[in-house]
Design a protein around this motif. Structure first.
Motif, PDB file in Angstrom:
ATOM      1  N   PRO A 133       0.828  -1.203   0.000  1.00  0.00           N
ATOM      2  CA  PRO A 133       0.000   0.000   0.000  1.00  0.00           C
ATOM      3  C   PRO A 133       0.864   1.255   0.000  1.00  0.00           C
ATOM      4  CG  PRO A 133      -0.026  -1.038   2.155  1.00  0.00           C
ATOM      5  CD  PRO A 133       0.697  -1.979   1.235  1.00  0.00           C
ATOM      6  N   ASP A 134       0.291   2.354  -0.452  1.00  0.00           N
ATOM      7  CA  ASP A 134       1.046   3.598  -0.579  1.00  0.00           C
ATOM      8  C   ASP A 134       1.679   4.034   0.731  1.00  0.00           C
ATOM      9  OD1 ASP A 134       0.456   3.742  -3.250  1.00  0.00           O
ATOM     10  OD2 ASP A 134      -1.198   5.163  -3.032  1.00  0.00           O
ATOM     11  N   GLU A 135       0.974   3.847   1.854  1.00  0.00           N
ATOM     12  CA  GLU A 135       1.522   4.328   3.122  1.00  0.00           C
ATOM     13  C   GLU A 135       2.793   3.580   3.517  1.00  0.00           C
ATOM     14  OE1 GLU A 135      -2.085   1.651   4.120  1.00  0.00           O
ATOM     15  OE2 GLU A 135      -1.537   3.220   2.681  1.00  0.00           O
ATOM     16  N   LEU A 136       2.873   2.281   3.189  1.00  0.00           N
ATOM     17  CA  LEU A 136       4.082   1.530   3.492  1.00  0.00           C
ATOM     18  C   LEU A 136       5.232   1.932   2.576  1.00  0.00           C
ATOM     19  CD1 LEU A 136       2.895  -2.106   4.346  1.00  0.00           C
ATOM     20  CD2 LEU A 136       3.446  -0.203   5.877  1.00  0.00           C
ATOM     21  N   LEU A 137       4.921   2.187   1.314  1.00  0.00           N
ATOM     22  CA  LEU A 137       5.957   2.660   0.401  1.00  0.00           C
ATOM     23  C   LEU A 137       6.492   4.014   0.848  1.00  0.00           C
ATOM     24  CD1 LEU A 137       4.315   1.723  -3.025  1.00  0.00           C
ATOM     25  CD2 LEU A 137       6.316   0.628  -1.988  1.00  0.00           C
ATOM     26  N   GLU A 188       6.626   5.188   3.814  1.00  0.00           N
ATOM     27  CA  GLU A 188       7.389   5.072   5.056  1.00  0.00           C
ATOM     28  C   GLU A 188       8.670   4.245   4.900  1.00  0.00           C
ATOM     29  OE1 GLU A 188       4.575   3.261   7.618  1.00  0.00           O
ATOM     30  OE2 GLU A 188       3.281   5.038   7.762  1.00  0.00           O
ATOM     31  N   ASP A 189       8.858   3.631   3.755  1.00  0.00           N
ATOM     32  CA  ASP A 189      10.002   2.736   3.550  1.00  0.00           C
ATOM     33  C   ASP A 189      11.270   3.551   3.271  1.00  0.00           C
ATOM     34  OD1 ASP A 189      11.958   1.003   2.592  1.00  0.00           O
ATOM     35  OD2 ASP A 189      10.512  -0.310   1.623  1.00  0.00           O
ATOM     36  N   HIS A 190      12.162   3.566   4.237  1.00  0.00           N
ATOM     37  CA  HIS A 190      13.465   4.215   4.073  1.00  0.00           C
ATOM     38  C   HIS A 190      14.553   3.189   4.396  1.00  0.00           C
ATOM     39  CE1 HIS A 190      12.212   8.478   3.483  1.00  0.00           C
ATOM     40  NE2 HIS A 190      11.120   8.031   4.072  1.00  0.00           N
ATOM     41  N   SER A 191      14.527   2.091   3.664  1.00  0.00           N
ATOM     42  CA  SER A 191      15.447   0.988   3.937  1.00  0.00           C
ATOM     43  C   SER A 191      16.906   1.385   3.755  1.00  0.00           C
ATOM     44  CB  SER A 191      15.106  -0.207   3.042  1.00  0.00           C
ATOM     45  OG  SER A 191      13.864  -0.774   3.388  1.00  0.00           O
ATOM     46  N   GLU A 222      19.243  -2.724  16.216  1.00  0.00           N
ATOM     47  CA  GLU A 222      17.932  -2.099  16.043  1.00  0.00           C
ATOM     48  C   GLU A 222      17.660  -1.793  14.571  1.00  0.00           C
ATOM     49  OE1 GLU A 222      18.224   1.281  18.557  1.00  0.00           O
ATOM     50  OE2 GLU A 222      17.654   0.188  20.396  1.00  0.00           O
ATOM     51  N   ALA A 223      18.671  -1.296  13.855  1.00  0.00           N
ATOM     52  CA  ALA A 223      18.502  -1.010  12.432  1.00  0.00           C
ATOM     53  C   ALA A 223      18.235  -2.290  11.659  1.00  0.00           C
ATOM     54  CB  ALA A 223      19.739  -0.297  11.881  1.00  0.00           C
ATOM     55  N   TYR A 224      18.981  -3.342  11.987  1.00  0.00           N
ATOM     56  CA  TYR A 224      18.804  -4.621  11.301  1.00  0.00           C
ATOM     57  C   TYR A 224      17.422  -5.207  11.583  1.00  0.00           C
ATOM     58  CZ  TYR A 224      19.741  -9.367   9.690  1.00  0.00           C
ATOM     59  OH  TYR A 224      19.683 -10.571   9.031  1.00  0.00           O
ATOM     60  N   ALA A 225      16.942  -5.059  12.818  1.00  0.00           N
ATOM     61  CA  ALA A 225      15.625  -5.578  13.179  1.00  0.00           C
ATOM     62  C   ALA A 225      14.525  -4.882  12.383  1.00  0.00           C
ATOM     63  CB  ALA A 225      15.386  -5.411  14.676  1.00  0.00           C
ATOM     64  N   ARG A 226      14.662  -3.565  12.183  1.00  0.00           N
ATOM     65  CA  ARG A 226      13.672  -2.834  11.378  1.00  0.00           C
ATOM     66  C   ARG A 226      13.637  -3.364   9.950  1.00  0.00           C
ATOM     67  NH1 ARG A 226      15.953   1.626  14.121  1.00  0.00           N
ATOM     68  NH2 ARG A 226      17.180   2.239  12.286  1.00  0.00           N
ATOM     69  N   LEU A 227      14.808  -3.608   9.394  1.00  0.00           N
ATOM     70  CA  LEU A 227      14.880  -4.114   8.026  1.00  0.00           C
ATOM     71  C   LEU A 227      14.291  -5.505   7.899  1.00  0.00           C
ATOM     72  CD1 LEU A 227      18.477  -2.841   7.332  1.00  0.00           C
ATOM     73  CD2 LEU A 227      16.495  -2.218   5.938  1.00  0.00           C
ATOM     74  N   VAL A 228      14.654  -6.385   8.819  1.00  0.00           N
ATOM     75  CA  VAL A 228      14.168  -7.759   8.762  1.00  0.00           C
ATOM     76  C   VAL A 228      12.650  -7.796   8.880  1.00  0.00           C
ATOM     77  CG1 VAL A 228      14.119  -9.955   9.992  1.00  0.00           C
ATOM     78  CG2 VAL A 228      16.300  -8.809   9.587  1.00  0.00           C
ATOM     79  N   GLU A 229      12.111  -7.027   9.810  1.00  0.00           N
ATOM     80  CA  GLU A 229      10.663  -7.020   9.997  1.00  0.00           C
ATOM     81  C   GLU A 229       9.945  -6.471   8.766  1.00  0.00           C
ATOM     82  OE1 GLU A 229       7.027  -7.691  11.577  1.00  0.00           O
ATOM     83  OE2 GLU A 229       8.990  -8.364  12.315  1.00  0.00           O
TER      84      GLU A 229
END
Length: 300
Positions: free
Chosen positions: A251-255, A257-260, A281-288
């Motif tokens: 969805p647009d909202e996830l795109l 918010e995505d700052h991988s 913490e950064a890695y956990a955000r990416l994995v999730e």
């Protein structure tokens, strides 16, 4: 979530290299000079549709009979750069990876063993005549490999939500960049572009930080592989990370918010500073984030 028509095809992301025209020898350079002057050029969806159409006949055609003469084109600072599709070469390479991605009965039903064996033999013969061949495009399905994000920075991120098409064919909120490979009415765009020199520098810095902080592993191996691939191209090239068909799965909202790329950069910087907690913490955000994307592959 954006509506996906029956002709919008797979959820793939892309890593592309655009080389300046000067990087190509003649007569290929002349072909791309003429090609770049065309007003209308196909998109990545057009390439995918053509590839899928080859799977319809019986027996299917796993790779094109002839190499594509198409490319993506961008112009930056007055320099025209092209990214050849090389669909035939990429098809051969993708065919070699299918064994580890599909169960044997499914693979045999889609592409019979006799078809795969013939394609493999054709590739072996072609590669003997073209030992230095390499693709300008890498593809990943249902995710963006984390090592790709090392090449780019958050400030190079471009996100454009999908826009509506009017009854007269006009578009509301649409850009006018005819060279954008993902730009089509109603299709969001999420991509990064960076100069080759920056991408190579980030690979070197990222590898040093990772190797100083951890043992060899998949992330380091993947980054080494990408770094070697980048060395094959002209130093004035552009590197593009494009979410491609993944924009149809989210969805647009996830795109939005995505700052991988920012998360990857934060993780590497934390490693460089010896901050294991911050890196974790950064890695956990990416994995999730990317686990949630890949799980959509199996949703009905």
């Amino acid at each position: 979530m954006p509506k996906v028509s029956s002709v919008i095809v797979p959820y793939a992301s892309y890593l592309r290299v655009y080389e300046p025209l000067a990087a190509f020898p003649e007569p290929e350079r002349g072909h791309w000079v003429r090609y770049a002057r065309r007003r209308e050029r196909p998109s990545y969806q057009d390439e995918l549709r053509r590839s899928l159409a080859d799977l319809v006949p019986t027996p299917p055609v796993p790779v094109p009979v002839h190499e594509s003469g198409e490319a993506f084109v961008v112009e930056t600072d007055g320099v025209v750069c092209v990214c050849p599709w090389r669909t035939r070469l990429r098809g051969w390479q993708a065919l070699g990876d299918l064994g580890g991605q599909l169960p044997a009965p499914v693979l045999d039903a889609v592409l019979p063993p006799v078809v795969r064996r013939q394609a493999a033999a054709d590739y072996e013969q072609w590669l003997a005549r073209n030992p230095d061949a390499r693709p300008w495009i890498r593809t990943a399905t249902w995710h963006v490999p984390l090592n790709w994000f090392v090449l780019v920075a958050d400030e190079e991120r471009l996100y454009e939500p999908g826009y509506e098409t009017g009854g007269d064919g006009s578009t509301a909120g649409a850009g006018t960049d005819a060279e954008e490979p993902s730009a089509r009415a109603g299709v969001p765009v999420l991509r990064y572009r960076t100069p080759m020199v920056q991408a190579r520098r980030r690979v070197a810095r990222g590898l040093k930080a990772l190797r100083d902080a951890m043992d060899e592993g998949a992330l380091i191996d993947g980054l080494v592989d990408v770094g070697r691939w980048l060395e094959e191209f002209h130093p004035r090239s552009l590197v593009e990370l494009d979410y491609g068909g993944l924009v149809h799965a989210l969805p647009d909202e996830l795109l939005d918010e995505d700052h991988s790329a920012a998360d990857v950069a934060a993780g590497i910087e934390a490693l460089r500073a010896g901050d294991g907690v911050g890196a974790g913490e950064a890695y956990a955000r990416l994995v999730e984030r990317w686990r949630a994307v890949r799980e959509r592959q199996f949703s009905n």
